[in-house]
Write a protein that holds these residues in place. Sequence first.
Motif, PDB file in Angstrom:
ATOM      1  N   TYR A 173       0.836  -1.195   0.000  1.00 32.52           N
ATOM      2  CA  TYR A 173       0.000   0.000   0.000  1.00 32.52           C
ATOM      3  C   TYR A 173       0.873   1.247   0.000  1.00 32.52           C
ATOM      4  O   TYR A 173       2.023   1.237   0.437  1.00 32.52           O
ATOM      5  CB  TYR A 173      -0.945   0.018   1.200  1.00 32.52           C
ATOM      6  N   LEU A 174       0.310   2.327  -0.528  1.00 35.63           N
ATOM      7  CA  LEU A 174       0.996   3.616  -0.574  1.00 35.63           C
ATOM      8  C   LEU A 174       0.846   4.278   0.782  1.00 35.63           C
ATOM      9  O   LEU A 174      -0.261   4.623   1.197  1.00 35.63           O
ATOM     10  CB  LEU A 174       0.393   4.493  -1.676  1.00 35.63           C
ATOM     11  N   ASN A 175       1.973   4.438   1.493  1.00 32.62           N
ATOM     12  CA  ASN A 175       1.950   4.949   2.869  1.00 32.62           C
ATOM     13  C   ASN A 175       1.966   6.474   2.875  1.00 32.62           C
ATOM     14  O   ASN A 175       2.806   7.108   3.485  1.00 32.62           O
ATOM     15  CB  ASN A 175       3.134   4.389   3.652  1.00 32.62           C
ATOM     16  N   THR A 176       1.021   7.063   2.146  1.00 34.43           N
ATOM     17  CA  THR A 176       0.885   8.513   2.105  1.00 34.43           C
ATOM     18  C   THR A 176      -0.594   8.846   2.121  1.00 34.43           C
ATOM     19  O   THR A 176      -1.347   8.345   1.289  1.00 34.43           O
ATOM     20  CB  THR A 176       1.525   9.101   0.830  1.00 34.43           C
ATOM     21  N   GLU A 177      -1.014   9.653   3.070  1.00 37.54           N
ATOM     22  CA  GLU A 177      -2.419  10.040   3.127  1.00 37.54           C
ATOM     23  C   GLU A 177      -2.700  11.085   2.062  1.00 37.54           C
ATOM     24  O   GLU A 177      -1.987  12.071   1.929  1.00 37.54           O
ATOM     25  CB  GLU A 177      -2.768  10.567   4.516  1.00 37.54           C
ATOM     26  N   LEU A 178      -3.770  10.857   1.289  1.00 32.50           N
ATOM     27  CA  LEU A 178      -4.177  11.777   0.240  1.00 32.50           C
ATOM     28  C   LEU A 178      -5.630  12.176   0.465  1.00 32.50           C
ATOM     29  O   LEU A 178      -6.404  11.445   1.087  1.00 32.50           O
ATOM     30  CB  LEU A 178      -4.036  11.113  -1.137  1.00 32.50           C
ATOM     31  N   LYS A 179      -5.988  13.320  -0.051  1.00 39.91           N
ATOM     32  CA  LYS A 179      -7.393  13.678  -0.070  1.00 39.91           C
ATOM     33  C   LYS A 179      -8.113  12.745  -1.035  1.00 39.91           C
ATOM     34  O   LYS A 179      -7.509  12.204  -1.957  1.00 39.91           O
ATOM     35  CB  LYS A 179      -7.555  15.131  -0.488  1.00 39.91           C
ATOM     36  N   THR A 180      -9.404  12.561  -0.820  1.00 36.87           N
ATOM     37  CA  THR A 180     -10.156  11.567  -1.583  1.00 36.87           C
ATOM     38  C   THR A 180     -10.030  11.782  -3.082  1.00 36.87           C
ATOM     39  O   THR A 180      -9.768  10.833  -3.851  1.00 36.87           O
ATOM     40  CB  THR A 180     -11.639  11.594  -1.176  1.00 36.87           C
ATOM     41  N   HIS A 181     -10.154  13.014  -3.551  1.00 37.85           N
ATOM     42  CA  HIS A 181     -10.076  13.256  -4.995  1.00 37.85           C
ATOM     43  C   HIS A 181      -8.664  13.009  -5.525  1.00 37.85           C
ATOM     44  O   HIS A 181      -8.489  12.540  -6.661  1.00 37.85           O
ATOM     45  CB  HIS A 181     -10.543  14.679  -5.331  1.00 37.85           C
ATOM     46  N   GLU A 182      -7.633  13.313  -4.709  1.00 39.75           N
ATOM     47  CA  GLU A 182      -6.254  13.044  -5.128  1.00 39.75           C
ATOM     48  C   GLU A 182      -6.001  11.545  -5.212  1.00 39.75           C
ATOM     49  O   GLU A 182      -5.350  11.061  -6.145  1.00 39.75           O
ATOM     50  CB  GLU A 182      -5.276  13.680  -4.135  1.00 39.75           C
ATOM     51  N   MET A 183      -6.528  10.800  -4.221  1.00 36.04           N
ATOM     52  CA  MET A 183      -6.353   9.356  -4.207  1.00 36.04           C
ATOM     53  C   MET A 183      -7.018   8.719  -5.430  1.00 36.04           C
ATOM     54  O   MET A 183      -6.425   7.882  -6.114  1.00 36.04           O
ATOM     55  CB  MET A 183      -6.955   8.773  -2.934  1.00 36.04           C
ATOM     56  N   ASN A 184      -8.241   9.135  -5.726  1.00 35.43           N
ATOM     57  CA  ASN A 184      -8.965   8.558  -6.860  1.00 35.43           C
ATOM     58  C   ASN A 184      -8.271   8.875  -8.176  1.00 35.43           C
ATOM     59  O   ASN A 184      -8.181   8.020  -9.070  1.00 35.43           O
ATOM     60  CB  ASN A 184     -10.408   9.068  -6.880  1.00 35.43           C
ATOM     61  N   ALA A 185      -7.761  10.100  -8.299  1.00 34.92           N
ATOM     62  CA  ALA A 185      -7.077  10.490  -9.533  1.00 34.92           C
ATOM     63  C   ALA A 185      -5.789   9.682  -9.723  1.00 34.92           C
ATOM     64  O   ALA A 185      -5.495   9.209 -10.831  1.00 34.92           O
ATOM     65  CB  ALA A 185      -6.771  11.990  -9.505  1.00 34.92           C
ATOM     66  N   LEU A 186      -5.022   9.509  -8.637  1.00 31.69           N
ATOM     67  CA  LEU A 186      -3.786   8.744  -8.736  1.00 31.69           C
ATOM     68  C   LEU A 186      -4.074   7.275  -9.020  1.00 31.69           C
ATOM     69  O   LEU A 186      -3.406   6.644  -9.848  1.00 31.69           O
ATOM     70  CB  LEU A 186      -2.980   8.881  -7.443  1.00 31.69           C
ATOM     71  N   ARG A 187      -5.080   6.722  -8.355  1.00 34.06           N
ATOM     72  CA  ARG A 187      -5.449   5.321  -8.595  1.00 34.06           C
ATOM     73  C   ARG A 187      -5.819   5.107 -10.054  1.00 34.06           C
ATOM     74  O   ARG A 187      -5.362   4.156 -10.700  1.00 34.06           O
ATOM     75  CB  ARG A 187      -6.618   4.935  -7.697  1.00 34.06           C
ATOM     76  N   ASP A 188      -6.649   5.992 -10.615  1.00 36.75           N
ATOM     77  CA  ASP A 188      -7.087   5.838 -12.003  1.00 36.75           C
ATOM     78  C   ASP A 188      -5.914   5.992 -12.971  1.00 36.75           C
ATOM     79  O   ASP A 188      -5.828   5.268 -13.975  1.00 36.75           O
ATOM     80  CB  ASP A 188      -8.172   6.881 -12.330  1.00 36.75           C
ATOM     81  N   GLU A 189      -4.995   6.914 -12.655  1.00 39.06           N
ATOM     82  CA  GLU A 189      -3.841   7.098 -13.542  1.00 39.06           C
ATOM     83  C   GLU A 189      -2.937   5.869 -13.504  1.00 39.06           C
ATOM     84  O   GLU A 189      -2.428   5.429 -14.534  1.00 39.06           O
ATOM     85  CB  GLU A 189      -3.056   8.352 -13.144  1.00 39.06           C
ATOM     86  N   LEU A 190      -2.739   5.302 -12.307  1.00 41.69           N
ATOM     87  CA  LEU A 190      -1.915   4.099 -12.202  1.00 41.69           C
ATOM     88  C   LEU A 190      -2.526   2.944 -12.970  1.00 41.69           C
ATOM     89  O   LEU A 190      -1.828   2.180 -13.654  1.00 41.69           O
ATOM     90  CB  LEU A 190      -1.743   3.713 -10.731  1.00 41.69           C
ATOM     91  N   ASN A 191      -3.837   2.797 -12.889  1.00 42.01           N
ATOM     92  CA  ASN A 191      -4.501   1.704 -13.602  1.00 42.01           C
ATOM     93  C   ASN A 191      -4.472   1.896 -15.118  1.00 42.01           C
ATOM     94  O   ASN A 191      -4.608   0.934 -15.865  1.00 42.01           O
ATOM     95  CB  ASN A 191      -5.953   1.558 -13.122  1.00 42.01           C
ATOM     96  N   GLY A 192      -4.305   3.134 -15.561  1.00 40.47           N
ATOM     97  CA  GLY A 192      -4.233   3.388 -16.994  1.00 40.47           C
ATOM     98  C   GLY A 192      -2.827   3.484 -17.537  1.00 40.47           C
ATOM     99  O   GLY A 192      -2.622   3.690 -18.731  1.00 40.47           O
TER     100      GLY A 192
END
Length: 433
Positions: free
Chosen positions: A386-405
């Motif tokens: 897991y990524l041991n960095t707390e992100l705001k919800t919108h930042e987390m979702n954006a990073l997750r989607d970019e990683l998956n793409g």
Amino acid sequence: MPNDFKYDVFLSHSAKDKSIVRELANMLKNDRLRVWFDEWELMPGDSIPAKIEEGLENSRVLVLCMSANTFGSDWAQLEAGTFRFRDPLNKERRFIPLRLDDAPVKSSLAQFLHIDWLSQDREQEYAKLIEACRPPAKPQAIETETSQDLAMVQSISVRHLADSEETMIKLCVHKARFVNSETEFYFINVTNLSPAREVEVTHVWFDGERQIAVLQSDRPLPKRLRLDETWETRIECFRIPEQARETAYTMFRARLSTGEVFSSEKNVSVPQMGFSPGAQIDKSEPEHALAIKIHKPRMKFSTFGVERIKTEFQCVFHNEGRKPIALVESHLVIKFDIPLSNGMQELRLDLYSYKDLRNAHQEKTIGGHHLILDPNTIENLSLKFYLNTELKTHEMNALRDELNGTKDFVFIIYAIDIEDRVYQSMPTRVSER
């Protein structure tokens, strides 16, 4: 003056332990110690990281309140604040771990004697804490009868400085890797250039925002160097913060038994191929050798808990050495061919849990269990990073989607055992999702 600190004690703790630590802070304050406690120091509008850094810099003693909460999501931030106090070269400061509950103590802290706040005899433990936190008594001035005494002291000081000028070592750093290995190291080369004396190297470290000790089991310290003798140690590049890697060549330090500290410079005359001086070649079967192979990576990133990103896949660990290996932490490093939208070229995730595929229902967290690998054994594991960095919800979702793409990147697993040996997998390239 070295002992002129604004605070006697800095209380480092998890916010979830606030009520216990608040009681401790009041006890220390009532005993006339100057305490940095966040509720007393932080005001509306303050930059929290800046105020914490200011408090750490101006505190003589750091009390780390250890608990299951401390070693959870807050650990990376809390640990970063301890390094200047844990540094054996920094004699002005002191580090005191205080155990709040029965959570297992991190292996990196096991060497420090701690205060047991669970003890039935808490008064005695508190007395130990007070004694350790009180500032040292200032030495009383002694008036000399004649100026001859002062002259003698000055003579000794001048002679000591003259002696130290005869000690000279050269500290050079270059980046390289061993044949048939993808791991890059900074190699720190130490040469005794003193004209007429041997030297003993006691410490080598990276002197960045936080100090990182350079320790290799096959290059033990202290190391005594004869005249013109060269010795070399190394540290994995991934252990140096990414933002400091270009300037790291000049940021290593070596300390001698005399207390003198020398700074490094970049080694610009390194041959294409060569040998690492200073250790005997052991042709026997190694005591510690671990092969790591990534198997069937899912390459799917999802959310984990509150504001976390995770990925999970299978991996094979093969202990090829003669002795057992006890792994205490592991990291997944992802290197992108094309940087992410935020400029990241590399991402590090920490191992959260693992499952033996033969007993898939038994999931263990790496923080609570050492992963023990006996000699000549093979373990098929499912690993969850897991990524041991707390992100705001919108930042987390954006990073997750970019990683998956994202396509075209490399996975490398690093594993660290209880004696700080580092093992790594062969890089696994992912070009399809």
